[in-house]
Write a protein that holds these residues in place. Structure first.
Motif, PDB file in Angstrom:
ATOM      1  N   LEU A 275       2.488   2.696  -8.879  1.00  0.00           N
ATOM      2  CA  LEU A 275       1.526   2.902  -9.963  1.00  0.00           C
ATOM      3  C   LEU A 275       1.549   4.342 -10.473  1.00  0.00           C
ATOM      4  CD1 LEU A 275      -1.494   0.805  -8.630  1.00  0.00           C
ATOM      5  CD2 LEU A 275       0.258   0.134 -10.285  1.00  0.00           C
ATOM      6  N   LYS A 276       1.707   5.291  -9.561  1.00  0.00           N
ATOM      7  CA  LYS A 276       1.777   6.696  -9.989  1.00  0.00           C
ATOM      8  C   LYS A 276       3.045   6.961 -10.789  1.00  0.00           C
ATOM      9  CE  LYS A 276      -1.159   9.472  -7.011  1.00  0.00           C
ATOM     10  NZ  LYS A 276      -1.213  10.580  -6.032  1.00  0.00           N
ATOM     11  N   LYS A 277       4.158   6.398 -10.346  1.00  0.00           N
ATOM     12  CA  LYS A 277       5.412   6.588 -11.072  1.00  0.00           C
ATOM     13  C   LYS A 277       5.304   6.035 -12.487  1.00  0.00           C
ATOM     14  CE  LYS A 277      10.401   5.815 -10.765  1.00  0.00           C
ATOM     15  NZ  LYS A 277      11.505   5.201  -9.983  1.00  0.00           N
ATOM     16  N   ALA A 278       4.543   4.950 -12.644  1.00  0.00           N
ATOM     17  CA  ALA A 278       4.359   4.326 -13.960  1.00  0.00           C
ATOM     18  C   ALA A 278       3.280   5.028 -14.782  1.00  0.00           C
ATOM     19  CB  ALA A 278       4.007   2.855 -13.790  1.00  0.00           C
ATOM     20  N   LYS A 279       2.644   6.050 -14.177  1.00  0.00           N
ATOM     21  CA  LYS A 279       1.587   6.820 -14.846  1.00  0.00           C
ATOM     22  C   LYS A 279       0.409   5.934 -15.261  1.00  0.00           C
ATOM     23  CE  LYS A 279       4.404  10.702 -16.473  1.00  0.00           C
ATOM     24  NZ  LYS A 279       5.506  10.474 -15.516  1.00  0.00           N
ATOM     25  N   LEU A 280       0.030   5.023 -14.366  1.00  0.00           N
ATOM     26  CA  LEU A 280      -1.117   4.156 -14.599  1.00  0.00           C
ATOM     27  C   LEU A 280      -2.331   4.684 -13.845  1.00  0.00           C
ATOM     28  CD1 LEU A 280       0.617   0.671 -14.276  1.00  0.00           C
ATOM     29  CD2 LEU A 280       0.047   1.921 -16.378  1.00  0.00           C
ATOM     30  N   GLY A 281      -3.522   4.358 -14.360  1.00  0.00           N
ATOM     31  CA  GLY A 281      -4.757   4.772 -13.704  1.00  0.00           C
ATOM     32  C   GLY A 281      -5.108   3.815 -12.577  1.00  0.00           C
TER      33      GLY A 281
ATOM     34  N   VAL B  47      -3.926  -1.545  12.143  1.00  0.00           N
ATOM     35  CA  VAL B  47      -2.592  -2.087  12.394  1.00  0.00           C
ATOM     36  C   VAL B  47      -2.637  -3.613  12.305  1.00  0.00           C
ATOM     37  CG1 VAL B  47      -0.725  -2.271  14.087  1.00  0.00           C
ATOM     38  CG2 VAL B  47      -1.980  -0.122  13.845  1.00  0.00           C
ATOM     39  N   LEU B  48      -1.643  -4.184  11.653  1.00  0.00           N
ATOM     40  CA  LEU B  48      -1.576  -5.630  11.470  1.00  0.00           C
ATOM     41  C   LEU B  48      -0.995  -6.337  12.687  1.00  0.00           C
ATOM     42  CD1 LEU B  48      -0.242  -5.710   7.794  1.00  0.00           C
ATOM     43  CD2 LEU B  48      -2.560  -6.287   8.549  1.00  0.00           C
ATOM     44  N   SER B  49      -1.472  -7.558  12.929  1.00  0.00           N
ATOM     45  CA  SER B  49      -0.978  -8.397  14.013  1.00  0.00           C
ATOM     46  C   SER B  49      -0.557  -9.751  13.467  1.00  0.00           C
ATOM     47  CB  SER B  49      -2.065  -8.608  15.077  1.00  0.00           C
ATOM     48  OG  SER B  49      -2.497  -7.388  15.627  1.00  0.00           O
ATOM     49  N   VAL B  50       0.297 -10.452  14.215  1.00  0.00           N
ATOM     50  CA  VAL B  50       0.703 -11.810  13.835  1.00  0.00           C
ATOM     51  C   VAL B  50      -0.552 -12.683  13.702  1.00  0.00           C
ATOM     52  CG1 VAL B  50       1.930 -13.879  14.587  1.00  0.00           C
ATOM     53  CG2 VAL B  50       2.972 -11.626  14.894  1.00  0.00           C
ATOM     54  N   GLY B  51      -0.625 -13.415  12.595  1.00  0.00           N
ATOM     55  CA  GLY B  51      -1.770 -14.285  12.346  1.00  0.00           C
ATOM     56  C   GLY B  51      -2.811 -13.686  11.427  1.00  0.00           C
ATOM     57  N   ASP B  52      -2.747 -12.375  11.179  1.00  0.00           N
ATOM     58  CA  ASP B  52      -3.663 -11.772  10.202  1.00  0.00           C
ATOM     59  C   ASP B  52      -3.308 -12.287   8.813  1.00  0.00           C
ATOM     60  OD1 ASP B  52      -5.063 -10.253  12.038  1.00  0.00           O
ATOM     61  OD2 ASP B  52      -3.863  -8.448  11.738  1.00  0.00           O
ATOM     62  N   THR B  53      -4.314 -12.481   7.985  1.00  0.00           N
ATOM     63  CA  THR B  53      -4.098 -12.893   6.593  1.00  0.00           C
ATOM     64  C   THR B  53      -4.877 -11.954   5.697  1.00  0.00           C
ATOM     65  OG1 THR B  53      -5.797 -14.590   7.011  1.00  0.00           O
ATOM     66  CG2 THR B  53      -3.512 -15.328   6.906  1.00  0.00           C
ATOM     67  N   ILE B  54      -4.181 -11.364   4.735  1.00  0.00           N
ATOM     68  CA  ILE B  54      -4.800 -10.366   3.869  1.00  0.00           C
ATOM     69  C   ILE B  54      -4.511 -10.668   2.409  1.00  0.00           C
ATOM     70  CG2 ILE B  54      -4.836  -8.508   5.567  1.00  0.00           C
ATOM     71  CD1 ILE B  54      -2.276  -7.400   4.318  1.00  0.00           C
ATOM     72  N   ALA B  55      -5.466 -10.324   1.554  1.00  0.00           N
ATOM     73  CA  ALA B  55      -5.298 -10.422   0.110  1.00  0.00           C
ATOM     74  C   ALA B  55      -4.995  -9.023  -0.415  1.00  0.00           C
ATOM     75  CB  ALA B  55      -6.553 -10.977  -0.545  1.00  0.00           C
ATOM     76  N   ILE B  56      -3.789  -8.856  -0.924  1.00  0.00           N
ATOM     77  CA  ILE B  56      -3.357  -7.573  -1.480  1.00  0.00           C
ATOM     78  C   ILE B  56      -3.516  -7.676  -2.996  1.00  0.00           C
ATOM     79  CG2 ILE B  56      -1.430  -5.968  -1.726  1.00  0.00           C
ATOM     80  CD1 ILE B  56      -0.303  -7.149   0.890  1.00  0.00           C
ATOM     81  N   GLU B  57      -4.237  -6.706  -3.624  1.00  0.00           N
ATOM     82  CA  GLU B  57      -4.560  -6.862  -5.042  1.00  0.00           C
ATOM     83  C   GLU B  57      -4.637  -5.541  -5.797  1.00  0.00           C
ATOM     84  OE1 GLU B  57      -8.454  -8.493  -5.851  1.00  0.00           O
ATOM     85  OE2 GLU B  57      -9.057  -8.279  -3.762  1.00  0.00           O
ATOM     86  N   PRO B  58      -3.485  -5.021  -6.203  1.00  0.00           N
ATOM     87  CA  PRO B  58      -3.506  -3.793  -7.004  1.00  0.00           C
ATOM     88  C   PRO B  58      -4.159  -4.002  -8.363  1.00  0.00           C
ATOM     89  CG  PRO B  58      -1.298  -4.715  -6.891  1.00  0.00           C
ATOM     90  CD  PRO B  58      -2.119  -5.471  -5.912  1.00  0.00           C
ATOM     91  N   MET B  59      -4.887  -2.982  -8.801  1.00  0.00           N
ATOM     92  CA  MET B  59      -5.549  -2.971 -10.108  1.00  0.00           C
ATOM     93  C   MET B  59      -5.330  -1.600 -10.720  1.00  0.00           C
ATOM     94  SD  MET B  59      -9.197  -4.493  -8.861  1.00  0.00           S
ATOM     95  CE  MET B  59      -9.184  -5.357  -7.288  1.00  0.00           C
ATOM     96  N   ALA B  60      -4.958  -1.598 -12.002  1.00  0.00           N
ATOM     97  CA  ALA B  60      -4.705  -0.317 -12.668  1.00  0.00           C
ATOM     98  C   ALA B  60      -4.873  -0.476 -14.166  1.00  0.00           C
ATOM     99  CB  ALA B  60      -3.297   0.182 -12.333  1.00  0.00           C
ATOM    100  N   SER B  61      -4.908   0.656 -14.859  1.00  0.00           N
ATOM    101  CA  SER B  61      -5.113   0.643 -16.314  1.00  0.00           C
ATOM    102  C   SER B  61      -4.154   1.588 -17.010  1.00  0.00           C
ATOM    103  CB  SER B  61      -6.553   1.043 -16.636  1.00  0.00           C
ATOM    104  OG  SER B  61      -6.689   2.449 -16.573  1.00  0.00           O
ATOM    105  N   LEU B  62      -4.126   1.465 -18.346  1.00  0.00           N
ATOM    106  CA  LEU B  62      -3.325   2.388 -19.150  1.00  0.00           C
ATOM    107  C   LEU B  62      -4.012   3.733 -19.320  1.00  0.00           C
ATOM    108  CD1 LEU B  62      -2.003  -0.027 -21.927  1.00  0.00           C
ATOM    109  CD2 LEU B  62      -0.669   1.037 -20.092  1.00  0.00           C
TER     110      LEU B  62
END
Length: 255
Positions: free
Chosen positions: A160-166, A197-212
């Motif tokens: 996101l930083k490389k793309a210069k997004l907020g 630290v993550l372990s086998v069986g963990d479930t996570i929602a990864i959700e980047p959000m950014a703006s122009l």
């Protein structure tokens, strides 16, 4: 030690099956949305589809303690998340975010995507959508047993930083499974080698959000919709990911 309550093989399989239902729902939703439709029309159609496919509407579940008055969050243009479906027709060129959680056999899965209504993304909108989605997959690529949450966060931030997004700093990904929101929090910025630290069986929602524009946000008068404070266009992508013995599995991506 896992960051979350232990899941049985049956619960993981329920998330796997629920994830495929959710993935297909979002594909069908993207094909369904047209200029002139309202959020309320889309919400009503989607709720029928969720039930028709054997899943449950999570946002309206009193057990989740959210009491959101719709089946899906629809956030348009400068609105980034938690948008209330309304009666305002979508216009061609609107940047629309659709964020959905469903329940299948008591287990929750969560995913989101951003589209440009009625046309293919181009120019700055294409730059925004492509790079936020790219940052999601950069984060997912870090997921494995023994990885730190900061490894995911750092990878997202780098794109996101490389793309210069907020980068929206106040809003984070999260654990998901038995509940819609669980530990750990998954920020979209951070440092490698830090955090839980993550372990086998963990479930996570990864959700980047950014703006122009800049990353600062504000809450609309409806008490739900969160918008970019500077009014800039924004994007949001999300997958539910399972930590496996060999790395990870994206549960909300069609196989």
């Amino acid at each position: 030690m896992s960051l979350q309550p232990t899941k049985t093989p049956e619960q993981i399989e329920a998330m796997r099956q629920g994830g495929q239902i959710l993935a297909q729902l979002l594909v069908d939703l993207k094909n369904y949305v047209q200029p002139g439709m309202t959020g309320c029309q889309i919400d009503a159609w989607l709720e029928q589809e969720i039930l028709k496919r054997g899943a449950e509407v999570t946002y309206k579940d009193p057990a989740e303690g959210v009491d959101f008055p719709a089946s899906i969050c629809i956030s348009v243009n400068e609105n980034i998340v938690h948008g209330l479906p309304n009666d305002i027709p979508l216009e061609r060129g609107d940047v629309a975010k659709f964020d959905l959680v469903i329940t299948y056999h008591d287990m929750k899965v969560d995913s989101a995507f951003t589209m440009v209504v009625g046309e293919e993304p181009s120019g700055s909108k294409k730059h925004l959508l492509n790079n936020v989605e790219k940052s999601l997959y950069a984060g997912i690529a870090q997921v494995k047993a023994g990885a730190h949450i900061g490894d995911i966060s750092s990878a997202i931030e780098k794109v996101l930083k490389k793309a210069k997004l907020g980068i929206v700093l106040e809003l984070v990904g999260h654990g998901v499974g038995q509940k819609m929101h669980m530990d750990p929090e998954v920020p979209n910025f951070g440092h490698k080698g830090t955090g839980p630290v993550l372990s086998v069986g963990d479930t996570i929602a990864i959700e980047p959000m950014a703006s122009l524009g800049k990353g600062a946000i504000t809450t609309a008068p409806d008490g739900w919709t969160i918008a970019m404070r500077d009014g800039s266009l924004s994007a949001h992508f999300e997958h539910t990911v399972l930590v496996t013995a060999n790395g990870c599995e994206i549960l909300t991506k069609l196989k």
